[in-house]
Design a protein around this motif. Structure first.
Motif, short mmCIF file in Angstrom:
data_model
loop_
_atom_site.label_atom_id
_atom_site.label_comp_id
_atom_site.label_asym_id
_atom_site.label_seq_id
_atom_site.Cartn_x
_atom_site.Cartn_y
_atom_site.Cartn_z
N PRO A 146 0.82 -1.20 0.00
CA PRO A 146 0.00 0.00 0.00
C PRO A 146 0.86 1.26 0.00
O PRO A 146 2.07 1.19 0.27
N GLY A 147 0.23 2.39 -0.25
CA GLY A 147 0.95 3.65 -0.28
C GLY A 147 0.19 4.67 -1.09
O GLY A 147 -0.99 4.51 -1.41
N MET A 148 0.86 5.77 -1.42
CA MET A 148 0.26 6.83 -2.21
C MET A 148 0.28 6.45 -3.69
O MET A 148 1.33 6.11 -4.23
N THR A 149 -0.88 6.48 -4.34
CA THR A 149 -1.04 5.93 -5.69
C THR A 149 -0.04 6.48 -6.70
O THR A 149 0.63 5.72 -7.41
N ASP A 461 2.12 -10.25 -13.15
CA ASP A 461 1.82 -9.84 -14.52
C ASP A 461 2.34 -8.43 -14.77
O ASP A 461 2.40 -7.61 -13.85
N LEU A 462 2.63 -8.14 -16.04
CA LEU A 462 3.12 -6.81 -16.40
C LEU A 462 1.99 -5.78 -16.45
O LEU A 462 2.26 -4.59 -16.59
N ASN A 463 0.74 -6.24 -16.31
CA ASN A 463 -0.38 -5.29 -16.35
C ASN A 463 -0.88 -4.95 -14.95
O ASN A 463 -1.95 -4.35 -14.81
N VAL A 464 -0.15 -5.31 -13.91
CA VAL A 464 -0.61 -5.00 -12.56
C VAL A 464 -0.62 -3.50 -12.32
O VAL A 464 0.20 -2.76 -12.88
N LEU A 465 -1.56 -3.08 -11.50
CA LEU A 465 -1.68 -1.67 -11.14
C LEU A 465 -1.34 -1.48 -9.68
O LEU A 465 -1.29 -2.43 -8.90
N THR A 466 -1.12 -0.25 -9.29
CA THR A 466 -0.81 0.04 -7.89
C THR A 466 -2.03 -0.23 -7.03
O THR A 466 -3.18 -0.21 -7.50
N LEU A 467 -1.78 -0.46 -5.75
CA LEU A 467 -2.84 -0.68 -4.79
C LEU A 467 -2.63 0.27 -3.61
O LEU A 467 -1.71 0.08 -2.82
N ARG A 468 -3.48 1.28 -3.53
CA ARG A 468 -3.36 2.23 -2.43
C ARG A 468 -3.57 1.54 -1.10
O ARG A 468 -2.87 1.80 -0.12
N LYS A 469 -4.54 0.64 -1.07
CA LYS A 469 -4.77 -0.20 0.10
C LYS A 469 -4.58 -1.65 -0.31
O LYS A 469 -5.10 -2.09 -1.33
N LEU A 472 -2.79 -7.19 4.47
CA LEU A 472 -1.97 -8.38 4.62
C LEU A 472 -2.81 -9.63 4.87
O LEU A 472 -2.49 -10.72 4.42
N ASP A 473 -3.87 -9.45 5.65
CA ASP A 473 -4.64 -10.57 6.16
C ASP A 473 -5.45 -11.27 5.06
O ASP A 473 -6.27 -10.64 4.40
N PRO A 474 -5.27 -12.57 4.84
CA PRO A 474 -6.04 -13.29 3.83
C PRO A 474 -7.53 -13.33 4.14
O PRO A 474 -8.35 -13.58 3.24
N ASN A 475 -7.90 -13.07 5.39
CA ASN A 475 -9.31 -13.06 5.75
C ASN A 475 -9.96 -11.68 5.55
O ASN A 475 -11.16 -11.52 5.72
N ALA A 476 -9.15 -10.69 5.23
CA ALA A 476 -9.66 -9.34 5.01
C ALA A 476 -10.28 -9.22 3.63
O ALA A 476 -10.10 -10.07 2.76
N GLU A 477 -11.03 -8.13 3.43
CA GLU A 477 -11.63 -7.88 2.13
C GLU A 477 -10.53 -7.79 1.07
O GLU A 477 -9.53 -7.10 1.24
N GLY A 478 -10.68 -8.52 -0.01
CA GLY A 478 -9.66 -8.55 -1.06
C GLY A 478 -8.77 -9.77 -0.97
O GLY A 478 -8.02 -10.06 -1.90
#
Length: 493
Positions: A146-149, A461-469, A472-478
């Motif tokens: 995560p971080g600033m987009t 993949d080379l088409n991945v985009l940044t993720l602001r959020k 870490l947790d596999p049980n979290a949303e996403g």
């Protein structure tokens, strides 16, 4: 004054082609794509890493041998000057990344290992850097979030360009996962002797070479200017969040306290280009502690929860209430720093002429209350794990606690955690923390996480985009780290 607080806290490739997916294969399912990606084998693995999640422009080159030993060939950062804003200014940081990242990568390439002579006539995977053949990295590592987009995008786009130019895989990794794995990097760097003398990586080589690599599972306190979380790390990609911040992060709170408590002339004298004043507060609260490895804090850890949540009476007509003091284990999964920050803000507004010595008492109290609050949640987690283990008949308990993130460079925090664990019956739990240069944002930790993910077979993949959020947790949303789109597995050799 501390005695008053005894409880009263980074060319083109010239080598053979590495089969990499382009647009025609990008739409294939991951399992089909994987067959197009034979793994490369070499005596050692080499990666160039980029970190631009916030205001630090960071590049590193890391090599790892088959024995597991690692060597940092390059590890430098350039921090944007945010002093005029008294905190990170996103646009200023992006301009700094845009200005400094390409030259820093170019500089890093000069530290790539020289390419060995190939006696059998095979074609070595090399780059020509200033007319000299050097080993080409096996893959490129970069922070995806995560971080600033916009900040993240600068680093990710540079990394994609390098991966395409060199025809090597991309590893787009999680910044917080990297912080949690940093002690494993420090352990792998043990015995390293040669690092460019001009590099800030020198401290990493002179840190605790005896630090043991934390084996899963372990607990991590990930504490920085943007994050505060207690994590149960059960595996490379299995990190359960046990506690998180309700409001502001601990590093943000400490910076705010520094700007309120530390006299203006001391702050203006401090050359803090990033506008991060946590180290200033620490030195103000405990003069000389930064230069002394054996500084005596004269700190007495609270032996009980009841002692930990007592109101602090300064003896100067003001008091401070510890965070969440009126809540018990029902609040074991949360950190609260805004409340204490509000108390201090109100106090300084009422007493703007507070003299230096009383300000020092306030600085000590603020840090102690904050760090005891952090450690209190850690104790809750250790207790819960012990109770669960006993009920299940397990003969195991958490043996290691990792302190990571920029705030983990605070020596007083390390002291408080150690003392409190001892006082609460957890003297057998080892507390490990990287040297200061690897606590704050750096590309070495991104390189190491890329290395661990690469060895586990993961590619991006080379088409991945940044993720602001990016939780870490596999049980979290996403779905946590592997829940993000763009991962695929390379086949085993």
């Amino acid at each position: 004054m501390s005695g008053l607080w005894n409880r009263s806290r980074q060319c083109l490739s010239q080598g053979s082609l590495f089969p990499h997916r382009v647009s025609l294969t990008a739409r294939l399912p991951p399992l089909q794509q994987a067959h197009l990606q034979p793994r490369q084998t070499r005596r050692a693995l080499l990666t160039l890493a980029i970190e631009t999640s916030c205001d630090d422009t960071c590049v590193a080159i890391l090599e790892k041998s088959k024995t597991g030993a690692a060597r940092l060939h390059f590890n430098e950062k350039i921090t944007s000057d945010n002093r005029a804003f008294r905190g990170v200014h996103p646009l200023t940081a992006v301009v700094s990344h845009t200005e400094n990242l390409a030259p820093l990568i170019q500089k890093a390439l000069q530290s790539l290992p020289d390419a060995p002579r190939v006696e059998d006539g095979s074609h070595a995977k090399t780059l020509s850097v200033d007319g000299r053949p050097r080993l080409r990295p096996d893959f490129v590592s970069v922070t995806r979030g995560p971080g600033m987009t916009s900040n993240l995008a600068t680093g990710l786009n540079h990394a994609k360009g390098l991966a395409v130019a060199w025809d090597v895989p991309l590893l787009a990794v999680n910044h917080m996962q990297a912080h949690a794995l940093t002690p494993r990097l420090v352990h792998a760097l043990r015995g390293q002797e040669v690092i460019p003398s001009h590099s800030p990586a020198a401290e990493a080589a002179t840190g605790d070479q005896n630090m043991r690599s934390p084996e899963f599972p372990f607990l991590s306190l990930l504490v920085s200017g943007g994050h505060t979380m207690l994590v149960h790390s059960r595996g490379l990609n299995e990190h359960a969040i046990l506690a998180n911040a309700l409001n502001i992060a601990v590093g943000d709170m400490i910076d705010k306290c520094a700007r309120m408590i530390v006299p203006a002339d001391v702050l203006s004298a401090e050359d803090s280009a990033s506008g991060m004043y946590g180290p200033v507060l620490e030195e103000f609260a405990f003069p000389g502690s930064g230069a002394s490895p054996d500084y005596e804090y004269n700190y007495e850890a609270p032996a009980r929860r009841a002692d930990e949540i007592k109101t602090f009476d300064s003896g100067h007509d003001w008091v401070l209430t510890p965070p969440l003091a009126r809540m018990g284990k029902t609040a074991a999964d949360m950190f609260d720093f805004a409340g204490l920050n509000g108390q201090i803000q109100k106090l300084m507004a009422e007493k703007p002429d507070m003299d230096v010595e009383v300000r020092r008492i306030l600085a000590q109290a603020a840090m102690t209350l904050v760090f005891e609050h952090l450690t209190g949640r850690l104790v809750f987690a250790l207790q819960a794990h012990s109770e669960k283990s006993a009920a299940a008949g397990w003969q195991s308990r958490i043996k290691t606690v990792v302190l990571s993130g920029g705030v983990a460079s605070n020596k007083f925090l390390r002291h408080v955690v150690r003392e409190m664990l001892d006082a609460r019956g957890y003297a057998d739990v080892e507390v490990v923390a990287p040297p200061a240069s690897l606590c704050t944002d750096n590309a070495a930790m991104i390189a190491w996480t890329g290395m661990e993910m690469y060895e586990a077979g993961w590619r991006s993949d080379l088409n991945v985009l940044t993720l602001r959020k990016w939780p870490l947790d596999p049980n979290a949303e996403g779905g946590g780290i592997l829940g993000a789109s763009g991962w695929y597995k390379a086949p085993r050799d």
